[in-house]
Write an enzyme that holds these catalytic residues in place. Structure first.
Site, mmCIF file in Angstrom:
data_model
loop_
_atom_site.group_PDB
_atom_site.id
_atom_site.type_symbol
_atom_site.label_atom_id
_atom_site.label_comp_id
_atom_site.label_asym_id
_atom_site.label_seq_id
_atom_site.Cartn_x
_atom_site.Cartn_y
_atom_site.Cartn_z
ATOM 1 N N HIS A 11 12.537 70.815 28.904
ATOM 2 C CA HIS A 11 11.987 70.033 30.006
ATOM 3 C C HIS A 11 10.657 70.556 30.537
ATOM 4 O O HIS A 11 10.401 70.595 31.739
ATOM 5 C CB HIS A 11 13.010 69.918 31.162
ATOM 6 N N HIS B 46 19.057 59.039 35.699
ATOM 7 C CA HIS B 46 19.425 60.381 35.227
ATOM 8 C C HIS B 46 20.948 60.529 35.254
ATOM 9 O O HIS B 46 21.563 60.140 36.255
ATOM 10 C CB HIS B 46 18.780 61.440 36.130
ATOM 11 N N HIS C 276 14.295 64.586 24.912
ATOM 12 C CA HIS C 276 13.626 64.745 26.207
ATOM 13 C C HIS C 276 13.057 66.171 26.245
ATOM 14 O O HIS C 276 13.052 66.799 27.296
ATOM 15 C CB HIS C 276 14.623 64.491 27.331
ATOM 16 N N ASP D 92 18.012 60.183 31.602
ATOM 17 C CA ASP D 92 17.318 61.416 31.210
ATOM 18 C C ASP D 92 18.050 62.666 31.693
ATOM 19 O O ASP D 92 18.846 62.603 32.627
ATOM 20 C CB ASP D 92 15.914 61.437 31.823
ATOM 21 N N ASP D 93 17.709 63.785 31.067
ATOM 22 C CA ASP D 93 18.050 65.144 31.522
ATOM 23 C C ASP D 93 19.456 65.617 31.144
ATOM 24 O O ASP D 93 19.810 66.748 31.439
ATOM 25 C CB ASP D 93 17.856 65.329 33.042
#
Ligand code: ZN
Length: 392
Positions: free
Chosen positions: A257, A344, A253, A202-203
């Protein structure tokens, strides 16, 4: 005059008889010679069988009138093979059953297929010329067993390479049956009977860190799903394309955020349409998977966002514990078939942990694939509006 004819007839008959007598003797000699050779071949094989008395016989097969192929497995799992010349009992080398002028092409083909079949940490060792190879001549393929290798982590399965004769028909020195439906090997195959999990990052995208993860996945014949943030994708088109080009998958995602459960319907739609548009501008395709930030999902999201929601069942907490061993152990001690693992692509410790983890997962029998590949291998349809934490 009559006497002369009689003499001639006598001489002709004499020679004819002599020839018959000679051929009888010599054919007897030939038979005796063949019999002796046959015994010699039998004795050599008996001797090999005695030598391998404690080993398991995998194969004893005569290939036409050329040679006998023997394959044994020792108690420690090593494999040994022999080729015995079927007419004189001499032990043959690989060079004798492969055409001399094709031996390098044959060896190159073995390396090429080994590289295709195994992750780099295994194929590098198998191709280094330091292992023992045993050969089993089968009906439509050649099976190679590798023994005496030092690989870390240690593979738990036998390391073998099955080569269809279509791949090497021009190189071998013995008659082969060709499987007519065979298609040449050009890719790695995932197997629905094996344990399979999905790694998710993620991210990102996050430049060199994301690209390093793609490289590690490639080296291990694995794929992952990268859940990317929209406002980072727009400035990292190359990373997005690099991730996809190598067989990985990208999901949303969100755009920036946010905790999506705090948004109104219009804000939700705007957030996701924006992210999808950025992705579409780069790749030409729509996003299908969504990992909401923090894993937070409410019914407004399920009703209004046209996505498959992907959460996880193993959280490495790699953002909290910037520690390679912690991340590695979280996965290795908990992992099961069908799991979805959260990481991540932000931290060097995560990358180092993944580098250590992928070979370990491989030797423990795990395939690591994208979410979509995991669903396909499990025979499941990913449904819009549904939340998945694992796919079994
Ligand atoms: Zn996140």
């Amino acid at each position: 005059m009559k006497k002369k004819i009689r003499n001639t007839i006598f001489l002709i008959s004499f020679f004819a008889l002599a020839i018959i007598a000679y051929s009888l003797v010599s054919s007897n000699n030939a038979k005796q010679y063949l019999e002796e050779e046959r015994k010699k071949v039998e004795n050599i094989i008996l001797e090999l069988e005695r030598e391998n008395g404690d080993n398991l016989l995998i194969q004893k097969k005569q290939i036409e009138n050329q040679f006998v192929n023997l394959v044994y497995e020792t108690e420690t799992g090593r494999h040994i093979s022999y080729f015995v010349n079927a007419t004189n009992g001499n032990l043959l080398e690989l060079e004798d059953i492969i055409k001399q002028e094709q031996i390098n092409n044959f060896k190159e083909k073995v390396k090429e297929l080994t590289t295709l079949k195994y992750p780099k940490f295994i194929s590098d060792v198998l191709n280094s010329g330091t292992c023992t190879l045993a050969y089993e001549i089968r009906d439509t393929d050649l099976l190679i067993y590798f023994s005496d290798f030092q690989i870390n982590p240690i593979p738990k399965e036998n390391l073998t390479l099955q080569i269809d004769y279509n791949e090497i028909k021009d190189f071998v020195n013995f008659p082969v049956h060709l499987n007519e439906e065979y298609e040449n090997e050009n890719r790695y195959h995932y197997d629905s009977s094996k344990k399979t999990i999905a790694l998710t990052f993620d991210d990102g995208p996050n430049g060199q860190k994301t690209k390093k993860l793609v490289e590690l996945l490639n080296q291990n014949k694995m794929h992952a799903t990268f859940f990317m943030v929209g406002n980072r994708m727009s400035s990292e088109k190359n990373t997005v394309l690099e991730v996809l080009k190598n067989g990985n998958e990208i999901g949303s995602h969100s755009y920036n955020h946010q905790n999506l459960t705090r948004l109104k319907k219009e804000e939700l739609l705007e957030e996701e349409n924006l992210t999808n548009q950025i992705y579409k501008d780069i790749t030409g395709n729509d996003l299908k998977l969504l990992r909401p930030p923090y894993g937070n999902i409410n019914s407004l999201m399920k009703e209004n966002l046209n996505y498959v929601f992907i959460n996880w069942n193993i959280d490495t907490e790699d953002w909290r514990y910037r520690n390679v061993d912690h991340i590695f152990n979280e996965v290795i001690t908990k992992v099961k078939d069908g799991d979805i693992i959260l990481m991540h692509d932000l931290y060097d410790t995560t990358i180092e942990a993944v580098e250590k983890l992928l070979p370990e997962l491989y030797v423990n029998g795990y395939q690591v694939v994208t979410i979509t590949e995991l669903a396909n291998l499990k025979g499941k349809n990913l449904e819009y509006g549904q939340v998945y934490r694992s796919i079994k």
